[in-house]
Design a protein around this motif. Sequence first.
Motif: not given
Lengths: 223, 286
Positions: A51, A72, A76, A78, A84-85, A97-98, A101-102, B5, B9, B109-110, B112-119
């Motif tokens: 990050l 990245f 991982m 984290l 935050s959701f 939803m998360l 993505i993968k 996706k 979000y 915020r949220g 972080i979870q998205v960008v680390t998954r999309v990389r």
Amino acid sequence: MVIELQSVVKQFGPDTVLDRISLTLRSGVVYGFQGINGSGKTMLMRLISGLIYPTSGTVLIDGTPKTGQNNFPESMGLLIETPSFVPGQTGFENLRMLAGIKGKISDPEVEHALERVGLDPHDRRKYRKYSLGMKQRLGIACAIMERPDLLILDEPVNALDEDGIALVKQIVREEKERGALVLLSCHDFESLSEMSDVIFRLVAGKITRKTVKRNGTFVEESV
Amino acid sequence: MKFFKMLQYDLRQSFLEKPSKWLLVVLLSAFLFLRFTVDVYQYFLLELPGYLQIDPLSISFADVLLETVGGDFPYRGGDQQFTVPAAWLFVYMFCFYFTLSYARDDMARGGIQVVTRVRSKTMWWVSKCVWNALTVTCYFALLYGVLFALTWCTGKNPDFTVNARIFDAYFAYPLPSLERSQLAMCIALCVLPWLAAVAMSLVQMTLLLFIRPAFAYVFTGMWLVVGAYYANELILPNYAAGVRSITVGIYGFRPEVGVILSLAFILPSVFAGIVALRKKDMLPVQ
């Protein structure tokens, strides 16, 4: 997985928040980071997670340096500070939803992750109605649901009651046995020492002490 | 697939999360329409009784748009006193408030979870750009939709024919007698203001990568005010004021220049964000 930090420095203006940190972290080991507020624990975790970028020094993952375009880690989970959701969705909907993505895991696996942290996957309450402890549990579920090779949990026992803390300890144990590289930070030394194999003490952005668990007791090693 | 996706979000997080904000757009549109109606009837029925009776059917959607969100003439020198077209400015600033802080907040915020998954920070940024453009589009669609519905429901003419007497009364300037196609008027009064707003909103979002939201917001506001003051083909807000379009015929702002200028802000904004994020930390707003 092997993560190497080579003389990493992170500065914000005149402030040095991480000062010449060199570490080697390996899969199957739980690393704990201890230190007071502002000692650099969270920044170190942000840096390892990609990050933030180091001002100088190198971060290598399995021998490959992290760069602007490839920053990245591939696998991982984290949890950094307060999770935050989407407030208007249930915990399950948020994680689904998360996970989408993968596209690596199915709905039952998302449900299983929620159950592991003691949340009901069929709970219809929206995230905005969750208590602090439930939010923290959901954050942990989000971090572990895809069975990542690298699991980063920053202050995972924050806002948790005794049952919740026991669950986190169990999860960390299970993730270690699975072969994940686990990074933890915690204010509470007792919890941290119970969960970690190696503990680094951070003071003003520097690692000042490294202790390694051997036969149930911690032995100091040179940094 | 990952991109859609991520966009899903973004839309869930900011679009559908607070539906009440869209209600505010409806109320704003209704207020602007009411103000226009009161103004017209006050002027033609009270100030000029029996002199210039306006048939409601001769008031059109174009009149409503021109007098509510069409802006005003620039400063022309001499004795003229420049006043900022308040309703026009408010419509745009309200829109830019919608898109002000989401991207920056999400970064810590949220997201972080998205960008680390999309990389990919590039994908994260492009998703925010699409989200931004969609938000502005929805805002204008709702604004125009409500104004159109009220125009139609109150028995006015739902087309783009400008009423010369209302124009004269509002702008204190005679409407040039020109052939104006419905399509050209639609482009001048609906498409260009929307496109200019998308461009300005994206510039604002890109600025947020470097400066605080309040400063970016002030910058956008100043940009609009400068555009309201100066008639210049290279100042984008001129195309956000429909009254200055070459189609209306008083000022010569050509739609094709407006489109090119908007794209000249949109594309570099997207690109600048991609480049900036390659070296930018994803941190909470300090």
